[in-house]
Scaffold this motif. Structure first.
Motif, PDB file in Angstrom:
ATOM      1  N   ARG A  68       0.858  -1.186   0.000  1.00 37.16           N
ATOM      2  CA  ARG A  68       0.000   0.000   0.000  1.00 37.16           C
ATOM      3  C   ARG A  68       0.894   1.237   0.000  1.00 37.16           C
ATOM      4  NH1 ARG A  68      -5.408   0.974   0.517  1.00 37.16           N
ATOM      5  NH2 ARG A  68      -5.344  -1.077  -0.502  1.00 37.16           N
ATOM      6  N   ALA A  69       0.627   2.166  -0.900  1.00 36.81           N
ATOM      7  CA  ALA A  69       1.449   3.362  -1.045  1.00 36.81           C
ATOM      8  C   ALA A  69       1.046   4.427  -0.034  1.00 36.81           C
ATOM      9  CB  ALA A  69       1.329   3.911  -2.464  1.00 36.81           C
ATOM     10  N   VAL A  70       2.035   5.009   0.629  1.00 35.84           N
ATOM     11  CA  VAL A  70       1.833   6.152   1.511  1.00 35.84           C
ATOM     12  C   VAL A  70       2.827   7.231   1.102  1.00 35.84           C
ATOM     13  CG1 VAL A  70       0.977   4.773   3.442  1.00 35.84           C
ATOM     14  CG2 VAL A  70       3.420   5.237   3.254  1.00 35.84           C
ATOM     15  N   ARG A  71       2.653   8.434   1.621  1.00 34.83           N
ATOM     16  CA  ARG A  71       3.528   9.552   1.301  1.00 34.83           C
ATOM     17  C   ARG A  71       4.590   9.724   2.384  1.00 34.83           C
ATOM     18  NH1 ARG A  71       3.453  11.707  -3.900  1.00 34.83           N
ATOM     19  NH2 ARG A  71       1.352  11.430  -4.726  1.00 34.83           N
ATOM     20  N   LYS A  74       9.175  13.658   1.996  1.00 32.90           N
ATOM     21  CA  LYS A  74       9.620  14.343   0.787  1.00 32.90           C
ATOM     22  C   LYS A  74       8.541  14.330  -0.284  1.00 32.90           C
ATOM     23  CE  LYS A  74      14.502  13.206   1.530  1.00 32.90           C
ATOM     24  NZ  LYS A  74      15.711  12.535   0.959  1.00 32.90           N
ATOM     25  N   ASN A  75       7.338  13.894   0.099  1.00 32.04           N
ATOM     26  CA  ASN A  75       6.185  13.789  -0.795  1.00 32.04           C
ATOM     27  C   ASN A  75       6.398  12.751  -1.888  1.00 32.04           C
ATOM     28  OD1 ASN A  75       3.519  14.543  -1.292  1.00 32.04           O
ATOM     29  ND2 ASN A  75       4.109  15.980  -2.897  1.00 32.04           N
ATOM     30  N   ASP A  76       7.279  11.777  -1.611  1.00 29.99           N
ATOM     31  CA  ASP A  76       7.469  10.662  -2.534  1.00 29.99           C
ATOM     32  C   ASP A  76       6.610   9.480  -2.079  1.00 29.99           C
ATOM     33  OD1 ASP A  76       9.333  12.074  -4.042  1.00 29.99           O
ATOM     34  OD2 ASP A  76      11.009  11.436  -2.759  1.00 29.99           O
ATOM     35  N   ILE A  77       6.473   8.516  -2.986  1.00 30.53           N
ATOM     36  CA  ILE A  77       5.690   7.325  -2.681  1.00 30.53           C
ATOM     37  C   ILE A  77       6.549   6.333  -1.898  1.00 30.53           C
ATOM     38  CG2 ILE A  77       4.460   5.354  -3.652  1.00 30.53           C
ATOM     39  CD1 ILE A  77       2.954   7.930  -3.904  1.00 30.53           C
ATOM     40  N   LEU A  78       5.972   5.799  -0.828  1.00 29.28           N
ATOM     41  CA  LEU A  78       6.635   4.790  -0.008  1.00 29.28           C
ATOM     42  C   LEU A  78       5.695   3.597   0.116  1.00 29.28           C
ATOM     43  CD1 LEU A  78       9.134   4.202   1.788  1.00 29.28           C
ATOM     44  CD2 LEU A  78       7.848   5.141   3.707  1.00 29.28           C
ATOM     45  N   ASN A 190       9.810   8.222   8.683  1.00 26.19           N
ATOM     46  CA  ASN A 190       9.912   8.872   7.381  1.00 26.19           C
ATOM     47  C   ASN A 190       8.561   9.087   6.723  1.00 26.19           C
ATOM     48  OD1 ASN A 190      11.498  10.006   5.280  1.00 26.19           O
ATOM     49  ND2 ASN A 190      11.380   8.103   4.115  1.00 26.19           N
ATOM     50  N   VAL A 191       7.488   8.524   7.309  1.00 25.37           N
ATOM     51  CA  VAL A 191       6.146   8.672   6.748  1.00 25.37           C
ATOM     52  C   VAL A 191       5.552  10.003   7.209  1.00 25.37           C
ATOM     53  CG1 VAL A 191       3.799   7.731   6.720  1.00 25.37           C
ATOM     54  CG2 VAL A 191       5.768   6.190   6.661  1.00 25.37           C
ATOM     55  N   GLU A 192       5.033  10.764   6.306  1.00 32.21           N
ATOM     56  CA  GLU A 192       4.388  12.027   6.661  1.00 32.21           C
ATOM     57  C   GLU A 192       3.127  11.741   7.485  1.00 32.21           C
ATOM     58  OE1 GLU A 192       3.822  15.892   7.179  1.00 32.21           O
ATOM     59  OE2 GLU A 192       5.511  15.109   6.016  1.00 32.21           O
TER      60      GLU A 192
END
Length: 465
Positions: A68-71, A74-78, A190-192
């Protein structure tokens, strides 16, 4: 002979510092025979292969392990890997028919039975909606191995889930809580929005529309065993709704981004409770207030009103002024947090926040340990009783399985109004009974410490529940 004995230059074979006094290289898995080492390696490799094959198992709900993708910040996909609950239940019922039968009997006993039909089936409109199961999510940090290591190199956030309608005896065991994901603390940091965004993603897996599956609306269909014929396979269909987050105070604050004790309003469940550095006035009360009639509870609507205010203020206030506003309102605003997501309505905060009583009350540093210590200090301050009188009661009680652990209260107590007694959670639970017997015998008949006893009775009631 031993192939390890046929060595050339030992320096070419040894790892760092792996030498014997005679200069020969030490095998890293000695004293096991080489044949056993080889067999162990084969077993480990076979297990890894089996785990990979299981993770890639295809079900009607996708593979068992998904992402599952989270931000990130750095507003990148994680991408966060997790065990998909729909696929997990499907595989479990397929490979363990006894589990399917057990859940089906439980479902039928609650009034649903075979009359329930999934949406789209003939007669679905006339069939009664089955009683909902309820999903509970549990989150807590843990450190595998040495819990006293000074760094956080192995610290992870664990997220589990279960159905609250499963029997107590099942939920009280390790198998009664199903794994959703492990998130390393560096990844979580590191997750916003941290755990708040992670929980929004978790709820979306259960009750969102990203994958097209929604446990509350479309429900889930499970099959018994692996059969080549659909007509020979028993099926079960049910829906479930979200019930609660179960966590300690730290995790709950991270899930809903509440400021907790650092905010002017430290309690996310009350509108008028003030922190220790604020003088209450009017309808406002201090956090020490025990009169429930004076508390004004929050509702999902009042919390969303606060979050809407913070959302609009974010664009017009400076950084310093906005931080002050967050402290006054008791919440931190994050555009990727749970309360700002589409899952806020499903989360239904604060009705869904369930305090993990073990961590919050009886574990080391819990409020129960503080109250126990302070009550003992006030009993001793009366100069009428000794700790030995309390300790003797332990041997008078007929315990159901094993006696309460024998303790020396003098060694466990701490002097000071802001200190808690040093006990394990299981010790405190048992010694609450011992102290309550003492209070009933000596303090209550004499009318001693009435306010303290009233508070202690409430503590005992919470633990008994």
């Amino acid at each position: 002979g031993d192939p390890m004995a046929k060595r050339g230059n030992p320096k070419k074979l040894r790892g760092p510092g792996r030498t014997r006094s005679d200069g020969a290289a030490l095998h890293p898995l000695r004293p096991y025979p080489v044949s056993a080492v080889t067999e162990t390696n084969r077993t480990v490799n076979a297990q890894k292969t089996a785990d990979k094959r299981l993770a890639e198992t295809e079900t009607p709900y996708g593979t068992l392990i998904q992402k599952r993708a989270v931000r990130d910040k750095k507003n990148d996909i994680l991408d966060i890997e997790f065990v998909h609950p729909f696929a997990f239940l499907y595989v479990l019922c397929r490979d363990a028919p006894n589990f399917f039968d057990w859940v089906q009997n439980l479902h039928s006993s609650r009034g649903a039975g075979a009359a329930a039909a999934p949406p789209g089936d003939a007669g679905a409109a006339a069939a009664p909606r089955p009683p909902d199961f309820r999903v509970g999510l549990y989150a807590d940090e843990t450190t595998p191995g040495n819990v006293y290591r000074p760094d956080k190199g192995r610290q992870i956030m664990c997220i589990y889930w279960t159905f609250l309608e499963l029997p107590d005896w099942f939920r009280a065991r390790w198998c009664g809580w199903f794994l959703f994901t492990f998130v390393h603390h560096k990844v979580l940091g590191n997750v916003e929005g941290g755990l708040s965004q992670i929980m929004a993603a978790v709820l979306d897996v259960f009750f969102g529309s990203t994958d097209g599956y929604n446990l509350a609306t479309t429900g889930i269909r499970l099959c018994r065993g692996a059969s080549s014929s659909l007509f020979d396979t028993a099926e079960m269909y049910f829906r479930a709704t979200f019930a609660c987050f179960i966590a300690d105070e730290k995790a709950l604050n991270e899930i809903i981004l509440s400021k907790g004790a650092s905010g002017n309003l430290p309690c996310h469940q009350c509108q008028n409770v003030r922190g220790r550095n604020i003088t209450p006035s009017g309808r406002l009360v201090r956090y020490t207030c025990g009169d429930m009639s004076q508390l004004e509870p929050h509702t999902p609507e009042t919390i969303q009103k606060i979050y809407s205010e913070l959302r609009s203020a974010k664009t017009r206030l400076g950084k310093g002024a906005f931080v002050i506003l967050e402290r006054k309102r008791g919440f931190v605003y994050n555009a990727f947090g749970l309360l700002a997501s589409l899952m806020a309505q499903i989360a239904c905060v604060p009705f869904s926040t369930f305090w993990d009583w073990m961590h919050s009350i009886v574990a080391s540093g819990g409020v129960g340990q503080y109250e126990y210590n302070q009550l003992l200090l006030r009993i001793l301050a009366l100069k009428k009783f000794s700790l030995s009188e309390i300790e003797k009661i332990r041997d008078e009680i007929q315990w159901p399985e094993r006696k309460a652990p024998k303790l020396c209260l003098k060694e466990r107590m701490r002097n000071g109004t802001g200190e808690h007694i040093r006990m394990f959670a299981s010790e405190l639970i048992a010694w609450l009974t011992i102290l309550s017997v003492f209070c009933e015998r000596h303090l209550k008949p004499a009318g001693l410490l009435p306010d303290e006893l009233a508070c202690f009775v409430l503590l005992c009631r919470m633990v008994v529940l």
